[in-house]
Every structure is written in structure tokens, then in C-alpha cells.
Design a protein around this motif. Structure first.
Motif, PDB file in Angstrom:
ATOM      1  N   TYR A   1       0.836  -1.211   0.000  1.00 11.82           N
ATOM      2  CA  TYR A   1       0.000   0.000   0.000  1.00 11.82           C
ATOM      3  C   TYR A   1       0.874   1.265   0.000  1.00 11.82           C
ATOM      4  O   TYR A   1       0.652   2.187  -0.794  1.00 11.82           O
ATOM      5  CB  TYR A   1      -0.889  -0.029   1.247  1.00 11.82           C
ATOM      6  N   THR A   2       1.845   1.320   0.892  1.00 13.06           N
ATOM      7  CA  THR A   2       2.613   2.559   1.053  1.00 13.06           C
ATOM      8  C   THR A   2       3.321   2.931  -0.237  1.00 13.06           C
ATOM      9  O   THR A   2       3.359   4.103  -0.625  1.00 13.06           O
ATOM     10  CB  THR A   2       3.630   2.411   2.204  1.00 13.06           C
ATOM     11  N   ARG A   3       3.842   1.958  -0.934  1.00 17.81           N
ATOM     12  CA  ARG A   3       4.539   2.304  -2.187  1.00 17.81           C
ATOM     13  C   ARG A   3       3.549   2.512  -3.336  1.00 17.81           C
ATOM     14  O   ARG A   3       3.544   3.552  -3.980  1.00 17.81           O
ATOM     15  CB  ARG A   3       5.545   1.204  -2.573  1.00 17.81           C
ATOM     16  N   TYR A   4       2.706   1.519  -3.616  1.00 19.11           N
ATOM     17  CA  TYR A   4       1.934   1.613  -4.862  1.00 19.11           C
ATOM     18  C   TYR A   4       0.822   2.655  -4.787  1.00 19.11           C
ATOM     19  O   TYR A   4       0.558   3.333  -5.782  1.00 19.11           O
ATOM     20  CB  TYR A   4       1.360   0.250  -5.254  1.00 19.11           C
ATOM     21  N   LEU A   5       0.149   2.779  -3.653  1.00 13.22           N
ATOM     22  CA  LEU A   5      -0.883   3.819  -3.617  1.00 13.22           C
ATOM     23  C   LEU A   5      -0.251   5.205  -3.662  1.00 13.22           C
ATOM     24  O   LEU A   5      -0.831   6.145  -4.200  1.00 13.22           O
ATOM     25  CB  LEU A   5      -1.841   3.642  -2.428  1.00 13.22           C
ATOM     26  N   GLY A   6       0.959   5.308  -3.107  1.00 13.79           N
ATOM     27  CA  GLY A   6       1.690   6.571  -3.232  1.00 13.79           C
ATOM     28  C   GLY A   6       2.064   6.842  -4.686  1.00 13.79           C
ATOM     29  O   GLY A   6       1.892   7.950  -5.182  1.00 13.79           O
TER      30      GLY A   6
ATOM     31  N   TYR B   1      -8.658   2.433  -9.729  1.00 13.60           N
ATOM     32  CA  TYR B   1      -7.826   1.372  -9.158  1.00 13.60           C
ATOM     33  C   TYR B   1      -7.655   1.582  -7.659  1.00 13.60           C
ATOM     34  O   TYR B   1      -7.773   0.640  -6.867  1.00 13.60           O
ATOM     35  CB  TYR B   1      -6.465   1.327  -9.846  1.00 13.60           C
ATOM     36  N   LYS B   2      -7.395   2.832  -7.266  1.00 14.21           N
ATOM     37  CA  LYS B   2      -7.203   3.108  -5.838  1.00 14.21           C
ATOM     38  C   LYS B   2      -8.505   2.862  -5.065  1.00 14.21           C
ATOM     39  O   LYS B   2      -8.476   2.357  -3.949  1.00 14.21           O
ATOM     40  CB  LYS B   2      -6.732   4.556  -5.635  1.00 14.21           C
ATOM     41  N   ASP B   3      -9.639   3.202  -5.681  1.00 11.50           N
ATOM     42  CA  ASP B   3     -10.917   2.946  -5.003  1.00 11.50           C
ATOM     43  C   ASP B   3     -11.104   1.444  -4.778  1.00 11.50           C
ATOM     44  O   ASP B   3     -11.526   1.012  -3.704  1.00 11.50           O
ATOM     45  CB  ASP B   3     -12.088   3.493  -5.847  1.00 11.50           C
TER      46      ASP B   3
HETATM   47  C1  HEM Z   1       6.553  15.185  -2.954  1.00  7.85           C
HETATM   48  C2  HEM Z   1       6.145  14.024  -2.534  1.00  7.85           C
HETATM   49  C3  HEM Z   1       4.709  13.617  -2.425  1.00  7.85           C
HETATM   50  C4  HEM Z   1       3.586  14.249  -2.840  1.00  7.85           C
HETATM   51  C5  HEM Z   1       3.457  15.572  -3.560  1.00  7.85           C
HETATM   52  C6  HEM Z   1       2.468  13.402  -2.472  1.00  7.85           C
HETATM   53  C7  HEM Z   1       1.153  13.708  -2.695  1.00  7.85           C
HETATM   54  C8  HEM Z   1       0.079  12.908  -2.418  1.00  7.85           C
HETATM   55  C9  HEM Z   1      -1.299  13.236  -2.634  1.00  7.85           C
HETATM   56  C10 HEM Z   1      -1.801  14.556  -3.230  1.00  7.85           C
HETATM   57  C11 HEM Z   1      -2.041  12.200  -2.237  1.00  7.85           C
HETATM   58  C12 HEM Z   1      -3.577  12.110  -2.236  1.00  7.85           C
HETATM   59  C13 HEM Z   1      -4.082  11.555  -3.530  1.00  7.85           C
HETATM   60  C14 HEM Z   1      -5.536  11.166  -3.484  1.00  7.85           C
HETATM   61  O1  HEM Z   1      -6.328  11.807  -2.794  1.00  7.85           O
HETATM   62  O2  HEM Z   1      -5.884  10.175  -4.143  1.00  7.85           O
HETATM   63  C15 HEM Z   1      -1.132  11.183  -1.781  1.00  7.85           C
HETATM   64  C16 HEM Z   1      -1.515   9.958  -1.322  1.00  7.85           C
HETATM   65  C17 HEM Z   1      -0.632   8.997  -0.899  1.00  7.85           C
HETATM   66  N1  HEM Z   1       0.735   9.114  -0.812  1.00  7.85           N
HETATM   67 FE1  HEM Z   1       1.829  10.700  -1.289  1.00  7.85          FE
HETATM   68  N2  HEM Z   1       2.937  12.279  -1.878  1.00  7.85           N
HETATM   69  C18 HEM Z   1       4.310  12.376  -1.828  1.00  7.85           C
HETATM   70  C19 HEM Z   1       5.174  11.471  -1.299  1.00  7.85           C
HETATM   71  C20 HEM Z   1       4.817  10.238  -0.830  1.00  7.85           C
HETATM   72  C21 HEM Z   1       5.727   9.258  -0.323  1.00  7.85           C
HETATM   73  C22 HEM Z   1       7.236   9.413  -0.223  1.00  7.85           C
HETATM   74  C23 HEM Z   1       4.980   8.176   0.019  1.00  7.85           C
HETATM   75  C24 HEM Z   1       5.421   6.847   0.572  1.00  7.85           C
HETATM   76  C25 HEM Z   1       6.422   6.178   0.123  1.00  7.85           C
HETATM   77  C26 HEM Z   1       3.597   8.478  -0.270  1.00  7.85           C
HETATM   78  C27 HEM Z   1       2.532   7.631  -0.063  1.00  7.85           C
HETATM   79  C28 HEM Z   1       1.220   7.931  -0.298  1.00  7.85           C
HETATM   80  C29 HEM Z   1       0.125   7.017  -0.075  1.00  7.85           C
HETATM   81  C30 HEM Z   1       0.223   5.609   0.455  1.00  7.85           C
HETATM   82  C31 HEM Z   1      -1.030   7.676  -0.463  1.00  7.85           C
HETATM   83  C32 HEM Z   1      -2.445   7.125  -0.474  1.00  7.85           C
HETATM   84  C33 HEM Z   1      -3.240   7.581   0.740  1.00  7.85           C
HETATM   85  C34 HEM Z   1      -4.603   6.926   0.725  1.00  7.85           C
HETATM   86  O3  HEM Z   1      -5.449   7.393  -0.024  1.00  7.85           O
HETATM   87  O4  HEM Z   1      -4.782   5.951   1.441  1.00  7.85           O
HETATM   88  N3  HEM Z   1       3.538   9.739  -0.778  1.00  7.85           N
HETATM   89  N4  HEM Z   1       0.149  11.634  -1.899  1.00  7.85           N
END
Ligand code: HEM
Length: 217
Positions: free
Chosen positions: A129-134, A169-171
Motif C-alpha cells: 500500500y505505502t509504495r503503490y498507492l503513493g 484502481y485506488k478505489d
Molecule cells: C513530494 C512528494 C509527495 C507528494 C506531492 C504526495 C502527494 C500525495 C497526494 C496529493 C495524495 C492524495 C491523492 C488522493 O487523494 O488520491 C497522496 C496519497 C498517498 N501518498 Fe503521497 N505524496 C508524496 C510522497 C509520498 C511518499 C514518499 C509516500 C510513501 C512512500 C507516499 C505515499 C502515499 C500514499 C500511500 C497515499 C495514499 C493515501 C490513501 O489514499 O490511502 N507519498 N500523496
């Protein structure tokens, strides 16, 4: 009325994973390396060093998940279409053709060890989750920003390209998390492992941040 303390039972797992890792997420998002990279102030070597760490992490994640794909919890998420190892290899061919692929990174080693040692499908799902959803969320914006910052014309960015549409896909992914029907203790273990996964990502960024003087553009 006492002030509202929302009982854990009313929060779905996907919501708990997102909410309880929010501060870790914000810290990763605002790490100096990421900020500098997205502002176009990191050179090619810096991006290559980031990709090399991701290469190690995804290779381990993808090998481990594939090996454990018959575990019922892992099976609900196993999807070869998500895999990033080949895309990272392609990007490295673009950014650093012919160069060595191994990296001496204590943070990447610690991350890989944590994934490979996961003794429960739920812990692997937390890493998945942490990698792919990100990657399917902020990752999509990061790819576009890098494209502009390095004037790439779309080249060398396969890592950010997925064959599926991100939103549906995320949903579906979150629905599968919520259908796992874990008891409260196991759900808490998944959430805790998500926080561990974020901390391991933060450590990758910290390592790269320490190298920033060598990455000035
Ligand atoms: C500049 C760096 C990053 C930006 C701009 C960013 C931005 C975002 C945004 C805008 C969302 C929400 C998207 C949505 O509502 O569907 C999100 C979700 C997420 N991000 Fe990041 N992110 C960054 C870095 C990271 C990193 C380093 C990780 C972990 C390795 C990460 C993990 C996640 C995860 C797991 C979600 C999904 C949350 C959920 O809906 O359960 N992100 N990110």
C-alpha cells in the motif's frame, strides 16, 4: 455530551491507514531532497541515486510479494500490472546508461530487510500500500513535475506510468483493504506497519538529503 472520541470500530482500515500515517506522509512529502528535486535543484546524479534505492526496494517488495502471492491476504492485492522493477530498469537505462546498478545504501538495505522479514501477509500489504498507492497518487504529479524540471519530453519517466487508471484502481484497492475483515488488533498491526514503511522511506530521503551538496544543479 462528552467530546467525540470516534471509536476505532467505525473507521475502516483504509481510512485508518491514510489518517494515521498523515503526519509521516507530510514529513516525507516535505523532505529536503523531495522539495529540492521537485524545484529542479537536483542534478541527474541525485535522481539516479534515488532510482537506485527504489530499484533495491521494489525488487525486494516484488520478489517477496510474488513468492507469497498464495497467502490469502497477499492474494487480494497481488497484481503484476503494478510492478515497477522493469520500469525502474528502463529509467536507469535512460538516466545512467551502462552504469552500475548496485547502491551502497544502509537505508535501502534496512527497508529491504524489513520487507523480506515480514512474517505476516498483513505486514506485506502495508508495504505494498505505502509504495503503490503513493505511486498512483502523488507519484503521478511528481512524474509531471520532473518532466518539466528536466525538460524530458516524457522520456525516462516509465516509473510513473501505470497501465491502469489511478482513481478507480485506488478505489478498488481501498475496498479490498476494507473487505479484509481483520480484527482490531490485526488492523492496528497493519496501520503500525504503514508507519514503519513511511519511516523507512523517510530514511531513504534523509540519506539523499545528506548528499544534496553533491547534487546541486
Ligand atoms: C513530494 C512528494 C509527495 C507528494 C506531492 C504526495 C502527494 C500525495 C497526494 C496529493 C495524495 C492524495 C491523492 C488522493 O487523494 O488520491 C497522496 C496519497 C498517498 N501518498 Fe503521497 N505524496 C508524496 C510522497 C509520498 C511518499 C514518499 C509516500 C510513501 C512512500 C507516499 C505515499 C502515499 C500514499 C500511500 C497515499 C495514499 C493515501 C490513501 O489514499 O490511502 N507519498 N500523496
Amino acid at each position: 455530551m462528552p467530546s467525540a472520541v470516534v471509536p476505532e470500530a467505525v473507521r475502516s482500515l483504509s481510512v485508518a491507514m491514510r489518517e494515521d500515517s498523515r503526519s509521516e506522509h507530510d514529513a516525507a512529502e516535505h523532505s529536503s531532497f523531495m522539495s529540492e528535486l521537485l524545484n529542479g535543484r537536483v542534478n541527474e546524479q541525485g535522481y539516479v541515486d534515488y532510482l537506485l534505492r527504489l530499484r533495491a526496494v521494489y525488487r525486494t517488495l516484488e520478489d517477496t510479494v510474488r513468492a507469497r502471492r498464495h497467502d490469502p491476504v497477499v492474494a487480494a492485492f497481488y497484481d503484476p500490472a503494478l510492478e515497477r522493477s522493469a520500469t525502474i530498469a528502463a529509467d536507469l537505462d535512460h538516466w545512467a546508461p551502462g552504469s552500475a546498478r548496485e547502491v551502497d545504501s544502509p537505508a535501502a538495505r534496512a527497508y529491504c530487510t524489513r520487507i523480506a522479514d515480514a512474517d505476516w501477509g498483513g505486514a506485506l500489504v502495508a508495504h505494498h500500500y505505502t509504495r503503490y498507492l503513493g505511486d498512483l497518487s502523488g507519484g503521478q504529479a511528481i512524474g509531471r513535475i520532473l518532466d518539466r524540471a528536466f525538460a524530458l519530453g516524457g522520456a525516462g519517466l516509465s516509473f510513473y506510468e501505470f497501465p491502469m487508471r489511478a482513481k478507480p484502481y485506488k478505489d478498488g484497492y481501498r475496498a479490498r483493504l476494507d473487505a479484509l475483515d481483520l480484527d482490531l488488533d490485526d488492523a492496528a498491526r497493519v496501520v503500525d506497519e504503514v508507519k514503519v514503511a513511511f519511516a523507512l522511506n523517510q530514511a531513504l530521503f534523509d540519506e539523499l538529503t545528506a548528499n544534496l551538496p553533491a547534487y546541486r544543479r
